[in-house]
Design a protein around this motif. Structure first.
Motif, PDB file in Angstrom:
ATOM      1  N   ARG A 150      -7.561 -14.952   6.220  1.00  0.00           N
ATOM      2  CA  ARG A 150      -7.093 -14.849   4.840  1.00  0.00           C
ATOM      3  C   ARG A 150      -6.174 -13.637   4.725  1.00  0.00           C
ATOM      4  O   ARG A 150      -6.482 -12.567   5.243  1.00  0.00           O
ATOM      5  CB  ARG A 150      -8.279 -14.716   3.888  1.00  0.00           C
ATOM      6  CG  ARG A 150      -7.917 -14.822   2.426  1.00  0.00           C
ATOM      7  CD  ARG A 150      -9.154 -14.824   1.537  1.00  0.00           C
ATOM      8  NE  ARG A 150     -10.000 -15.998   1.762  1.00  0.00           N
ATOM      9  CZ  ARG A 150     -11.017 -16.324   0.981  1.00  0.00           C
ATOM     10  NH1 ARG A 150     -11.304 -15.593  -0.096  1.00  0.00           N
ATOM     11  NH2 ARG A 150     -11.736 -17.386   1.250  1.00  0.00           N
ATOM     12  N   GLU A 151      -5.049 -13.817   4.046  1.00  0.00           N
ATOM     13  CA  GLU A 151      -4.103 -12.718   3.918  1.00  0.00           C
ATOM     14  C   GLU A 151      -3.757 -12.467   2.456  1.00  0.00           C
ATOM     15  O   GLU A 151      -3.733 -13.385   1.634  1.00  0.00           O
ATOM     16  CB  GLU A 151      -2.819 -12.996   4.712  1.00  0.00           C
ATOM     17  CG  GLU A 151      -1.995 -14.155   4.211  1.00  0.00           C
ATOM     18  CD  GLU A 151      -0.641 -14.263   4.909  1.00  0.00           C
ATOM     19  OE1 GLU A 151      -0.330 -13.438   5.786  1.00  0.00           O
ATOM     20  OE2 GLU A 151       0.105 -15.184   4.549  1.00  0.00           O
ATOM     21  N   PHE A 152      -3.446 -11.228   2.179  1.00  0.00           N
ATOM     22  CA  PHE A 152      -3.067 -10.796   0.840  1.00  0.00           C
ATOM     23  C   PHE A 152      -1.704 -11.354   0.468  1.00  0.00           C
ATOM     24  O   PHE A 152      -0.796 -11.388   1.306  1.00  0.00           O
ATOM     25  CB  PHE A 152      -3.058  -9.268   0.795  1.00  0.00           C
ATOM     26  CG  PHE A 152      -2.398  -8.692  -0.416  1.00  0.00           C
ATOM     27  CD1 PHE A 152      -1.109  -8.210  -0.343  1.00  0.00           C
ATOM     28  CD2 PHE A 152      -3.056  -8.653  -1.629  1.00  0.00           C
ATOM     29  CE1 PHE A 152      -0.475  -7.676  -1.453  1.00  0.00           C
ATOM     30  CE2 PHE A 152      -2.450  -8.140  -2.750  1.00  0.00           C
ATOM     31  CZ  PHE A 152      -1.159  -7.642  -2.663  1.00  0.00           C
ATOM     32  N   VAL A 153      -1.569 -11.757  -0.805  1.00  0.00           N
ATOM     33  CA  VAL A 153      -0.294 -12.254  -1.309  1.00  0.00           C
ATOM     34  C   VAL A 153       0.253 -11.345  -2.407  1.00  0.00           C
ATOM     35  O   VAL A 153       1.379 -10.865  -2.326  1.00  0.00           O
ATOM     36  CB  VAL A 153      -0.436 -13.694  -1.841  1.00  0.00           C
ATOM     37  CG1 VAL A 153       0.868 -14.165  -2.487  1.00  0.00           C
ATOM     38  CG2 VAL A 153      -0.859 -14.641  -0.717  1.00  0.00           C
ATOM     39  N   ALA A 154      -0.558 -11.105  -3.443  1.00  0.00           N
ATOM     40  CA  ALA A 154      -0.080 -10.313  -4.581  1.00  0.00           C
ATOM     41  C   ALA A 154      -1.273  -9.823  -5.379  1.00  0.00           C
ATOM     42  O   ALA A 154      -2.344 -10.423  -5.343  1.00  0.00           O
ATOM     43  CB  ALA A 154       0.839 -11.145  -5.480  1.00  0.00           C
ATOM     44  N   LEU A 155      -1.064  -8.709  -6.108  1.00  0.00           N
ATOM     45  CA  LEU A 155      -2.108  -8.193  -6.980  1.00  0.00           C
ATOM     46  C   LEU A 155      -1.506  -7.744  -8.302  1.00  0.00           C
ATOM     47  O   LEU A 155      -0.305  -7.477  -8.404  1.00  0.00           O
ATOM     48  CB  LEU A 155      -2.864  -7.046  -6.319  1.00  0.00           C
ATOM     49  CG  LEU A 155      -2.132  -5.718  -6.065  1.00  0.00           C
ATOM     50  CD1 LEU A 155      -2.124  -4.824  -7.316  1.00  0.00           C
ATOM     51  CD2 LEU A 155      -2.781  -4.955  -4.918  1.00  0.00           C
ATOM     52  N   ILE A 156      -2.386  -7.650  -9.294  1.00  0.00           N
ATOM     53  CA  ILE A 156      -1.974  -7.165 -10.604  1.00  0.00           C
ATOM     54  C   ILE A 156      -3.132  -6.390 -11.208  1.00  0.00           C
ATOM     55  O   ILE A 156      -4.294  -6.786 -11.084  1.00  0.00           O
ATOM     56  CB  ILE A 156      -1.523  -8.334 -11.506  1.00  0.00           C
ATOM     57  CG1 ILE A 156      -0.903  -7.821 -12.802  1.00  0.00           C
ATOM     58  CG2 ILE A 156      -2.662  -9.313 -11.774  1.00  0.00           C
ATOM     59  CD1 ILE A 156      -0.143  -8.900 -13.572  1.00  0.00           C
ATOM     60  N   SER A 157      -2.826  -5.284 -11.843  1.00  0.00           N
ATOM     61  CA  SER A 157      -3.854  -4.459 -12.465  1.00  0.00           C
ATOM     62  C   SER A 157      -4.361  -5.122 -13.750  1.00  0.00           C
ATOM     63  O   SER A 157      -3.793  -6.101 -14.225  1.00  0.00           O
ATOM     64  CB  SER A 157      -3.298  -3.075 -12.775  1.00  0.00           C
ATOM     65  OG  SER A 157      -2.225  -3.176 -13.705  1.00  0.00           O
ATOM     66  N   GLY A 158      -5.425  -4.552 -14.302  1.00  0.00           N
ATOM     67  CA  GLY A 158      -6.044  -5.140 -15.483  1.00  0.00           C
ATOM     68  C   GLY A 158      -5.114  -5.271 -16.675  1.00  0.00           C
ATOM     69  O   GLY A 158      -5.158  -6.255 -17.406  1.00  0.00           O
ATOM     70  N   THR A 159      -4.272  -4.272 -16.858  1.00  0.00           N
ATOM     71  CA  THR A 159      -3.326  -4.294 -17.973  1.00  0.00           C
ATOM     72  C   THR A 159      -2.040  -5.037 -17.630  1.00  0.00           C
ATOM     73  O   THR A 159      -1.236  -5.312 -18.505  1.00  0.00           O
ATOM     74  CB  THR A 159      -2.949  -2.872 -18.386  1.00  0.00           C
ATOM     75  OG1 THR A 159      -2.301  -2.236 -17.282  1.00  0.00           O
ATOM     76  CG2 THR A 159      -4.184  -2.075 -18.806  1.00  0.00           C
ATOM     77  N   GLY A 160      -1.856  -5.310 -16.360  1.00  0.00           N
ATOM     78  CA  GLY A 160      -0.621  -5.947 -15.915  1.00  0.00           C
ATOM     79  C   GLY A 160       0.488  -4.972 -15.588  1.00  0.00           C
ATOM     80  O   GLY A 160       1.576  -5.372 -15.191  1.00  0.00           O
ATOM     81  N   GLY A 161       0.211  -3.686 -15.717  1.00  0.00           N
ATOM     82  CA  GLY A 161       1.250  -2.694 -15.510  1.00  0.00           C
ATOM     83  C   GLY A 161       1.581  -2.412 -14.053  1.00  0.00           C
ATOM     84  O   GLY A 161       2.632  -1.857 -13.746  1.00  0.00           O
ATOM     85  N   ILE A 162       0.683  -2.794 -13.182  1.00  0.00           N
ATOM     86  CA  ILE A 162       0.902  -2.565 -11.752  1.00  0.00           C
ATOM     87  C   ILE A 162       0.863  -3.914 -11.046  1.00  0.00           C
ATOM     88  O   ILE A 162      -0.065  -4.691 -11.220  1.00  0.00           O
ATOM     89  CB  ILE A 162      -0.185  -1.652 -11.159  1.00  0.00           C
ATOM     90  CG1 ILE A 162      -0.148  -0.284 -11.819  1.00  0.00           C
ATOM     91  CG2 ILE A 162      -0.007  -1.528  -9.641  1.00  0.00           C
ATOM     92  CD1 ILE A 162      -1.320   0.600 -11.438  1.00  0.00           C
ATOM     93  N   THR A 163       1.883  -4.179 -10.261  1.00  0.00           N
ATOM     94  CA  THR A 163       1.904  -5.355  -9.409  1.00  0.00           C
ATOM     95  C   THR A 163       2.335  -4.930  -8.014  1.00  0.00           C
ATOM     96  O   THR A 163       3.020  -3.921  -7.833  1.00  0.00           O
ATOM     97  CB  THR A 163       2.862  -6.448  -9.918  1.00  0.00           C
ATOM     98  OG1 THR A 163       4.190  -5.910 -10.013  1.00  0.00           O
ATOM     99  CG2 THR A 163       2.435  -6.966 -11.279  1.00  0.00           C
ATOM    100  N   TYR A 164       1.922  -5.721  -7.048  1.00  0.00           N
ATOM    101  CA  TYR A 164       2.265  -5.413  -5.656  1.00  0.00           C
ATOM    102  C   TYR A 164       2.262  -6.722  -4.879  1.00  0.00           C
ATOM    103  O   TYR A 164       1.440  -7.593  -5.141  1.00  0.00           O
ATOM    104  CB  TYR A 164       1.255  -4.432  -5.068  1.00  0.00           C
ATOM    105  CG  TYR A 164       1.624  -3.926  -3.703  1.00  0.00           C
ATOM    106  CD1 TYR A 164       0.990  -4.425  -2.557  1.00  0.00           C
ATOM    107  CD2 TYR A 164       2.606  -2.961  -3.544  1.00  0.00           C
ATOM    108  CE1 TYR A 164       1.337  -3.964  -1.307  1.00  0.00           C
ATOM    109  CE2 TYR A 164       2.961  -2.503  -2.294  1.00  0.00           C
ATOM    110  CZ  TYR A 164       2.312  -3.002  -1.169  1.00  0.00           C
ATOM    111  OH  TYR A 164       2.669  -2.544   0.071  1.00  0.00           O
TER     112      TYR A 164
END
Length: 118
Positions: free
Chosen positions: A45-59
Motif C-alpha cells: 500500500r502506498e501513500f497518495v494524498a493527505l488533507i488536514s482537518g480544516t483542509g488547509g494542508i494538503t500533500y
C-alpha cells in the motif's frame, strides 16, 4: 469510532478522470486528518494524498502531483480525490484513512477499485 466508505471507482481509459469519495460517520469529522492510499496487485500500500482537518494542508505523492486533487467537505463528512490524466500505473484499490494526526491513520475504508485501461 469512525467508519469510512469509499465510492466512485471504476474502469476508465488512459487520460480520463474519476472522482473518488470517502464518506465518514461521526460528528467529529473535522478533527480528523484524512488520506488516500492505494494498493496495486502484488504491491505494498502506498501513500497518495493527505488533507488536514480544516483542509488547509494538503500533500501529494510525487507520482500524482499535478494530476490528483484532494479536498474535503466537513459539512458532508466527505473527502474527495479528483483524479485527472489517469495512467495505467494508477490502477489499484484506493483506500481512505482517518486519524487525529497527519501521518497516523487508524481508521480505514474497504477500498474502491480503479482500473485504467490503455
Amino acid at each position: 469510532q469512525v467508519q469510512l466508505v469509499e465510492s466512485g471507482g471504476g474502469l476508465v481509459q488512459t487520460g480520463g478522470s474519476l472522482r473518488l469519495s470517502c464518506a465518514a460517520s461521526g460528528r467529529t469529522f473535522s478533527m480528523y486528518a484524512m488520506a488516500w492510499f492505494r494498493q496495486a496487485p502484488g504491491e505494498e500500500r502506498e501513500f497518495v494524498a493527505l488533507i488536514s482537518g480544516t483542509g488547509g494542508i494538503t500533500y501529494y505523492a510525487d507520482s500524482v502531483k499535478g494530476r490528483f486533487t484532494i479536498s474535503r467537505d466537513n459539512a458532508k463528512n466527505t473527502v474527495y480525490l479528483q483524479m485527472n490524466s489517469l495512467k495505467s500505473e494508477d490502477t489499484a484499490v484506493y483506500y481512505c484513512g482517518a486519524g487525529l494526526k497527519i501521518g497516523t491513520y487508524v481508521y480505514w475504508g474497504q477500498g474502491t477499485q480503479v482500473t485504467v485501461s490503455s
